[in-house]
Write an enzyme that holds these catalytic residues in place. Structure first.
Site, PDB file in Angstrom:
ATOM      1  N   ASP A 190      45.147  56.009  36.844  1.00 18.57           N
ATOM      2  CA  ASP A 190      44.584  54.892  37.601  1.00 18.57           C
ATOM      3  C   ASP A 190      44.685  53.617  36.786  1.00 18.57           C
ATOM      4  OD1 ASP A 190      42.599  55.032  35.718  1.00 18.57           O
ATOM      5  OD2 ASP A 190      40.983  55.453  37.127  1.00 18.57           O
ATOM      6  N   ASN A 202      40.092  42.295  40.999  1.00 21.20           N
ATOM      7  CA  ASN A 202      39.549  41.864  42.293  1.00 21.20           C
ATOM      8  C   ASN A 202      38.525  40.752  42.123  1.00 21.20           C
ATOM      9  OD1 ASN A 202      41.045  43.531  43.992  1.00 21.20           O
ATOM     10  ND2 ASN A 202      39.614  45.233  43.809  1.00 21.20           N
ATOM     11  N   ASP A 258      45.652  43.930  45.775  1.00 22.30           N
ATOM     12  CA  ASP A 258      46.667  44.677  46.534  1.00 22.30           C
ATOM     13  C   ASP A 258      48.042  44.513  45.915  1.00 22.30           C
ATOM     14  OD1 ASP A 258      44.680  45.463  48.246  1.00 22.30           O
ATOM     15  OD2 ASP A 258      45.189  44.023  49.838  1.00 22.30           O
ATOM     16  N   GLU A 314      42.676  52.782  43.427  1.00 19.07           N
ATOM     17  CA  GLU A 314      43.655  52.407  42.406  1.00 19.07           C
ATOM     18  C   GLU A 314      44.161  53.624  41.655  1.00 19.07           C
ATOM     19  OE1 GLU A 314      39.640  52.144  40.300  1.00 19.07           O
ATOM     20  OE2 GLU A 314      40.454  51.856  42.323  1.00 19.07           O
TER      21      GLU A 314
END
Length: 486
Positions: A362, A370, A379, A405
């Site tokens: 991940d 974010n 994204d 993620e």
């Protein structure tokens, strides 16, 4: 498999609905057209044809009746007989002029007093009671309620050719029988007239007498002999034909798979019935061909609709399958698709004995991306990491988005050491990649857990070991790959 079953059930229902609809429409159109044709023929075409033929018969066949009537009422003929039949050359010349003027094959006069048979060539013979060939004369003499009769017989004055004679009674001025006169037409002449009618009107045309015997017909009916009471199909309506009704009678019958319509009428001048038949099946054949053509077109349209439907359903199904198995953001397989694929991969690994490994990783501190740059950049990073993973792994390896993620790579025919090397190459590629984020720039790194599948463990145990290796990498400082213990 269920989608396959549903798809073909849908196609079957569409086929049945289209086939039923097209067949019902074509059949209804065919029946409606057939009934309209039959009704038009029965109520309009055939009666009109019968009237036309009757008018033609009045001109071509009934003309001899009028000629014989004219001769029987001619005062010269009656006076010559009543005067003692002097100077036979006068009556012979008279008969010759009648034959020449009206184009008959025979003209004759028989005197009751002398029983001499006069014709255009002179005196033929004397009629005698008891002579079969002279029976018609004595029958005519005894005739009550009618002035003439139609008789088919051999003509001695015309080489015994079969002739239709119109025999008319000659009466004196007090109504007493004094002789017989008339003219004749050969059957060949009459048959030619009927042949002309049949060629013109395309109908079966024939005459029957009061007993139902066919006495005259065109070439299509010449092989038919005897009474209509014994003919297939016609026998069922023979009694209704022989009704002595001068008005047209409309009937129908079926014989040898042919549907026949009949128009008949009694002709008092001949004492015969005129029968006109039409085979409706011939008239319906164009409608039948149109019906078959409609079915063929309907079949082709059905196939076309089914092909389009099948193409659309397959395309829609593939789209659904992609939506169901593909992550919309990254284009990678999603977790559900991987679970289905993983079972098959395990079976192949067990069957072939080849190793199978997995890399679970991940993005480190993804929440900061974010928070600092927004979800659109988040994204972008997720897509970028997916693209890098696709470039680093082998073509036979499967990269999936495990969730959020988090990613998982399934490596076929790959040992733990080989999987570790791939994981390290992927880690470096992500660390060195410039994602183009605005300031403050955040370095994107990943943590990876690597595990090799053991044939004695289940799916959940295998993923659990890869997940434990991932947490170990995070606990050891992130931006690193950890191998699970064998």
């Amino acid at each position: 498999m269920r989608l396959f079953s549903i798809k073909y059930r849908l196609l079957i229902w569409i086929t049945l609905i289209l086939a039923a609809g097209f067949c019902a429409t074509s059949l209804a159109s065919y029946i409606s057209s057939r009934d309209a044709i039959e009704q038009g023929i029965s109520e309009q075409t055939l009666p009109l044809t019968g009237d036309n033929i009757y008018s033609e018969i009045q001109k071509d066949i009934l003309r001899p009746v009028f000629i014989s009537s004219l001769m029987a009422h001619d005062t010269f003929v009656r006076d010559w007989i009543l005067g003692g039949e002097k100077n036979p050359e006068q009556i012979v010349r008279y008969l010759s002029e009648v034959k020449k003027k009206y184009g008959t094959v025979s003209s004759f006069l028989i005197s009751e007093r002398s029983r001499a048979y006069y014709y255009a060539g002179g005196t033929l013979k004397s009629v005698r009671a008891g002579e079969p060939r002279d029976a018609w004369f004595f029958r005519l003499r005894a005739l009550a309620g009618a002035d003439y009769e139609t008789n088919v017989d051999f003509d001695m004055a015309n080489r015994d050719s079969m002739t239709i004679f119109i025999n008319h009674r000659v009466l004196d001025y007090q109504g007493k029988f004094i002789g017989a006169t008339g003219v004749g037409l050969t059957l060949d002449t009459m048959g030619g007239i009927l042949d002309r009618y049949q060629a013109r009107f395309r109908r079966n045309i024939y005459f029957v007498d009061g007993a139902g015997n066919i006495v005259l017909s065109g070439k299509t009916m010449r092989a038919v002999r005897g009474s209509i009471r014994s003919l297939p199909g016609v026998s069922a309506i023979a009694a209704r034909i022989l009704n002595r009704d001068s008005h047209p009678t409309h009937l129908g019958y079926r014989a040898e798979k042919a549907n026949m319509l009949v128009n008949s009428r009694f002709i008092p001048e001949l004492g015969w019935y005129l029968v006109v038949e039409q085979n409706v099946s011939d008239e319906v054949k164009p409608v039948q061909r149109a019906f078959v053509l409609n079915l063929a077109i309907s079949f082709a349209v059905t196939l076309l609709v089914l092909a389009i439907t099948l193409l659309t359903v397959n395309r829609f199904q593939r789209r659904l399958e992609r939506v169901a198995s593909t992550d919309a953001l990254t284009g990678l397989l999603n977790r559900k698709a991987l679970e289905l694929m993983f079972r098959n991969t395990i079976l192949m690994s067990k069957r072939s004995g080849r190793p199978l490994a997995a890399i679970l990783f991940d993005i480190d501190f993804f929440k900061q991306v974010n928070d600092n740059h927004g979800h659109l950049w988040g994204d972008t990073v997720i897509r970028g990491v997916a693209d890098i993973a696709r470039e680093v792994v082998r073509e036979s390896d499967v990269v999936t988005r495990w969730g959020g993620e988090e990613y998982l790579i399934l490596l076929n025919d790959c040992t733990l050491a080989q999987a570790g090397a791939i994981a390290e190459a992927l880690r470096r590629a992500v660390e060195e990649h410039d994602f183009g984020m605005p300031a403050p720039r955040s370095r994107v790194t990943i943590s990876l857990g690597v595990a090799e599948y053991r044939h004695d463990e289940g799916e959940s145990t295998f993923f659990s070991r890869a997940d434990s290796a991932l947490y170990q990498a995070k606990n050891n400082g992130r931006n690193r790959a950890e191998l699970s213990a064998q």
